[in-house]
Design a protein around this motif. Sequence first.
Motif, PDB file in Angstrom:
ATOM      1  N   ILE A  35       0.877  -1.174   0.000  1.00 19.31           N
ATOM      2  CA  ILE A  35       0.000   0.000   0.000  1.00 19.31           C
ATOM      3  C   ILE A  35       0.910   1.218   0.000  1.00 19.31           C
ATOM      4  CG2 ILE A  35      -2.011   1.078   1.041  1.00 19.31           C
ATOM      5  CD1 ILE A  35      -2.363  -1.936   0.465  1.00 19.31           C
ATOM      6  N   ASN A  37       1.831   5.081   0.079  1.00 25.58           N
ATOM      7  CA  ASN A  37       1.275   6.335   0.582  1.00 25.58           C
ATOM      8  C   ASN A  37       1.766   7.540  -0.214  1.00 25.58           C
ATOM      9  OD1 ASN A  37      -0.591   5.787   2.590  1.00 25.58           O
ATOM     10  ND2 ASN A  37       0.948   5.528   4.185  1.00 25.58           N
ATOM     11  N   GLN A  59      -1.730   5.055  -3.588  1.00 26.31           N
ATOM     12  CA  GLN A  59      -2.716   6.009  -3.068  1.00 26.31           C
ATOM     13  C   GLN A  59      -2.393   7.417  -3.571  1.00 26.31           C
ATOM     14  OE1 GLN A  59      -5.336   4.627  -1.206  1.00 26.31           O
ATOM     15  NE2 GLN A  59      -4.253   2.832  -1.972  1.00 26.31           N
ATOM     16  N   ASN A  60      -3.414   8.254  -3.613  1.00 24.53           N
ATOM     17  CA  ASN A  60      -3.234   9.633  -4.078  1.00 24.53           C
ATOM     18  C   ASN A  60      -2.727  10.567  -2.993  1.00 24.53           C
ATOM     19  OD1 ASN A  60      -4.161   9.028  -6.704  1.00 24.53           O
ATOM     20  ND2 ASN A  60      -6.297   9.212  -6.024  1.00 24.53           N
ATOM     21  N   LYS A  61      -2.773  10.105  -1.741  1.00 24.82           N
ATOM     22  CA  LYS A  61      -2.280  10.918  -0.639  1.00 24.82           C
ATOM     23  C   LYS A  61      -1.731   9.996   0.442  1.00 24.82           C
ATOM     24  CE  LYS A  61      -6.689  11.198   1.875  1.00 24.82           C
ATOM     25  NZ  LYS A  61      -7.670  12.102   2.509  1.00 24.82           N
ATOM     26  N   LEU A  63      -1.929   8.291   3.605  1.00 26.80           N
ATOM     27  CA  LEU A  63      -2.999   7.917   4.536  1.00 26.80           C
ATOM     28  C   LEU A  63      -2.489   7.705   5.953  1.00 26.80           C
ATOM     29  CD1 LEU A  63      -4.855   5.270   2.335  1.00 26.80           C
ATOM     30  CD2 LEU A  63      -5.368   7.716   2.561  1.00 26.80           C
ATOM     31  N   ALA A  68      -3.465   2.994   5.898  1.00 25.02           N
ATOM     32  CA  ALA A  68      -2.968   2.221   4.761  1.00 25.02           C
ATOM     33  C   ALA A  68      -3.025   0.727   5.071  1.00 25.02           C
ATOM     34  CB  ALA A  68      -1.535   2.643   4.432  1.00 25.02           C
ATOM     35  N   LEU A  71      -6.559  -0.638   4.628  1.00 25.34           N
ATOM     36  CA  LEU A  71      -6.912  -0.982   3.251  1.00 25.34           C
ATOM     37  C   LEU A  71      -6.447  -2.393   2.920  1.00 25.34           C
ATOM     38  CD1 LEU A  71      -6.097   2.247   1.190  1.00 25.34           C
ATOM     39  CD2 LEU A  71      -8.339   1.328   1.749  1.00 25.34           C
TER      40      LEU A  71
END
Length: 298
Positions: A35, A37, A59-61, A63, A68, A71
């Motif tokens: 994942i 970040n 991810q776009n930002k 987290l 993370a 998810l």
Amino acid sequence: MKVFVIVVTYNGTKWYDYCFRSLIDSTIPLDILAIDNASTDGTCEYIRQHFPEVTLLPQNKNLGFGQANNLGMKLALGQGADYVFLLNQDAWIEPGTVDELIKVSKDHPEYGILSCMHLNKEKTRIWQLNCICNDQITDPSLYNDTYFSVLKEVYDTKYVNAAAWLLPRKTIETVGGFDPIFFHYGEDDNYINRVLYHGLKIGICPKERIVHDMRLDRPLYDTREHEILTLIDYTNPNTQHDIDHDIRCHHAKAIHSLLRGRKATYNAHMADYRILRKYRNAIVQSLSINRNIGLHWL
């Protein structure tokens, strides 16, 4: 048996050859989830090119660590995971590490979290943030057993950091994921408190180990240490606080200190007052949710 490994990545390309290669070389098959970040150092491209075996979720930002991982846990459970192993991007395992931890888990289902010894990169010492070195072990026989080389499979502990956690499916279904009140740092303390609240145990397996090339300088933690420790305390379901009373009390003591010219005491009480005011509703929600059994936060 399906075992998923979750690695939260963030600008850590210098570690990936160690981390992901160790997982690929495991003695048991592992489904590896990364994942990311929103790294800016080419992490996603590096993983895609060098480790096609890894399922990458960019991810776009940023987290944070806990969200993370949440998810990854949600995805792993949805795909039938029996175990989830959380591993830091700056850590790597030995071939049999996960396999042996699972064997211990099967023999001792009362443990909600199992971890192992965290060694430095040179494998010359144990990290002080591991439970062995900060007096968190609650089974004093460990020291005697170590001296006489008669180690048990697992020893009870009150804390081990989340750089290498084995979570049976039962743990996640009981406790849920990481609480979003914590962005980075403190989420593992909170999760451990919740595991203990729900009657599960925390275990350290001294025969198993990982390498953890961790940094000792933690600027984000250092600037927010008091806030993080306060949140850990007030979100602990095993303790009781009257947060509204404490807010009023800190404010009154701050005013009292100000009138008497005690600047340091005034600043200390105002710091606590501001933290509790800021997080009051989130703390109340956290306790209300985390005292129940379920897949919270996932």
